[in-house]
Design an enzyme around this catalytic site. Structure first.
Site, PDB file in Angstrom:
ATOM      1  N   ASP A  46       0.978  -0.755   0.105  1.00  0.00           N
ATOM      2  CA  ASP A  46       0.256   0.033  -0.267  1.00  0.00           C
ATOM      3  C   ASP A  46       0.938   1.012  -0.118  1.00  0.00           C
ATOM      4  OD1 ASP A  46       0.907  -0.559   2.581  1.00  0.00           O
ATOM      5  OD2 ASP A  46      -0.881  -0.603   3.719  1.00  0.00           O
ATOM      6  N   SER A  47       2.143   0.453   0.306  1.00  0.00           N
ATOM      7  CA  SER A  47       2.941   2.430  -0.345  1.00  0.00           C
ATOM      8  C   SER A  47       2.961   2.937  -1.796  1.00  0.00           C
ATOM      9  CB  SER A  47       4.396   1.886  -0.515  1.00  0.00           C
ATOM     10  OG  SER A  47       4.982   0.364  -1.360  1.00  0.00           O
ATOM     11  N   ASP A  63      -1.329  -6.344  -0.683  1.00  0.00           N
ATOM     12  CA  ASP A  63      -1.728  -5.264   0.764  1.00  0.00           C
ATOM     13  C   ASP A  63      -3.142  -4.997   1.305  1.00  0.00           C
ATOM     14  OD1 ASP A  63       0.548  -5.553   2.563  1.00  0.00           O
ATOM     15  OD2 ASP A  63       1.150  -3.199   1.619  1.00  0.00           O
ATOM     16  N   LYS A 112      -1.022  -9.494   2.921  1.00  0.00           N
ATOM     17  CA  LYS A 112      -0.073  -9.274   3.800  1.00  0.00           C
ATOM     18  C   LYS A 112      -0.901  -7.842   4.564  1.00  0.00           C
ATOM     19  CE  LYS A 112       3.401  -5.926   3.866  1.00  0.00           C
ATOM     20  NZ  LYS A 112       2.824  -5.241   4.060  1.00  0.00           N
ATOM     21  N   GLU A 131      -1.024  -6.100   8.611  1.00  0.00           N
ATOM     22  CA  GLU A 131      -0.328  -4.658   9.990  1.00  0.00           C
ATOM     23  C   GLU A 131      -0.929  -5.515  10.689  1.00  0.00           C
ATOM     24  OE1 GLU A 131       0.399  -0.771   9.307  1.00  0.00           O
ATOM     25  OE2 GLU A 131       1.334  -0.980   7.516  1.00  0.00           O
ATOM     26  N   GLU A 147       9.679  -4.487   9.781  1.00  0.00           N
ATOM     27  CA  GLU A 147       9.992  -3.388   9.605  1.00  0.00           C
ATOM     28  C   GLU A 147      10.621  -2.395  10.477  1.00  0.00           C
ATOM     29  OE1 GLU A 147       7.636  -1.308   7.263  1.00  0.00           O
ATOM     30  OE2 GLU A 147       8.417   0.006   6.796  1.00  0.00           O
TER      31      GLU A 147
HETATM   32  O1  KIV Z   1       3.938  -1.552   1.374  1.00  0.00           O
HETATM   33  C1  KIV Z   1       4.939  -1.443   1.569  1.00  0.00           C
HETATM   34  O2  KIV Z   1       5.653  -1.497   0.337  1.00  0.00           O
HETATM   35  C2  KIV Z   1       5.328  -2.454   2.699  1.00  0.00           C
HETATM   36  C3  KIV Z   1       6.799  -3.002   2.278  1.00  0.00           C
HETATM   37  C4  KIV Z   1       7.212  -1.196   2.976  1.00  0.00           C
HETATM   38  C5  KIV Z   1       6.972  -4.004   3.661  1.00  0.00           C
HETATM   39  O3  KIV Z   1       4.458  -2.714   3.238  1.00  0.00           O
END
Ligand code: KIV
Length: 271
Positions: free
Chosen positions: A60-61, A99, A129, A131, A198
């Protein structure tokens, strides 16, 4: 009857074997580091695979590096589906992880299941994924027991930036280090397939890696992790601000500015 058997591309050795959750487990057992990289579109997925990347993480970056937000919080499930489906179209053998965005899973295991099913069905990706530590273990178990490959993410969790107040390293004091260690055990025991660590101290990441049965994926967590992940823009030097732990291996931002300026000059000179 005589049947001509055509070799598949994989048999001819032209295609890398598909990466699966079993590949990640075997790599940990053999002490073979795996390479993860974020990707947000089909073109970058193809480039990353040609470079030998094993796992493509549609993080989600994307909200910060592509969509112009200052955190990952505004990213929606539809944003993740759009980018993940593109990455899946571009990949050949890499494992693709998507994510779950902020607000799409924290309410209940049932909400997490509904979002995961939507993402898996509409994108064709391999894993999701999410968190969170001990408090998300019930959700990880709920999804895992229903056949979903779940990657956990603990330590500095960007979706909680408003709660923490910064993107800084977590686990530097003894109490916080212990609670991150407990988080790791809880997520692993709940059935996660891998765990992103992280921005935590290297010795803590090493202790976690040595003591949980599942592969750890480090980002700013030292070199003992079973795999490393970085954001596409940081590896290539495309970010305006690269985090201190991310070493850029190229300077593509500067090269892009130079190339586009040269072309703009040619246009203006009618060359
Ligand atoms: O959103 C993302 O890119 C991430 C990585 C930095 C682990 O979760």
């Amino acid at each position: 009857m005589f049947v001509i058997k055509h070799e598949t591309e994989a048999e001819r050795g032209n295609m890398k074997k598909k990466v699966t959750a079993a590949t990640l487990r075997a790599a940990k057992e053999q002490g073979q580091p795996m390479v993860w990289l974020t990707a947000y579109d089909a073109g970058s997925a193809r480039i990353a695979e040609e470079a030998g990347v094993d796992v493509l993480l549609v993080g989600d970056s994307v909200g910060m590096v592509n969509l112009g937000y200052d955190s990952t919080i505004p990213v929606t499930t539809q944003d993740m589906i759009l980018h993940t489906a593109a990455v899946v179209r571009g990949r050949k053998s890499a494992w693709v992880v998507c994510d779950l965005p902020f607000g799409s899973y924290q309410q209940s295991p049932e909400q997490a299941l509904a979002t995961s099913v939507q993402i898996l069905q509409q994108t064709g990706c391999d894993a999701i994924k999410l968190e969170g530590g001990t408090h998300m273990a019930e959700t990880v178990r709920f999804l895992s027991e229903r056949g979903i490959a779940v990657v956990g993410h603990i330590g500095m969790t960007p979706q909680s930036v408003k709660h923490f107040g910064s993107f800084k390293t977590r686990g530097s004091d003894t109490d916080e280090a212990q609670s991150i260690y407990d988080d790791a055990l809880a997520i692993a025991q709940a059935g996660a397939v891998a765990l992103v660590l992280e921005c935590i101290p290297a010795d803590l990441a090493e202790k976690i890696t040595d003591n949980i049965g599942i592969p750890t994926v480090g980002i700013g967590a030292g070199k003992a992790c079973d795999a490393q992940v970085l954001v596409w823009h940081d590896v290539l030097g495309l970010s305006e601000n690269t985090p201190p732990f991310a070493k850029p291996y190229a300077n593509l931002r500067e090269q892009a500015i130079t190339a586009i300026s040269a072309w703009a000059d040619d246009v203006r000179d009618r060359t």
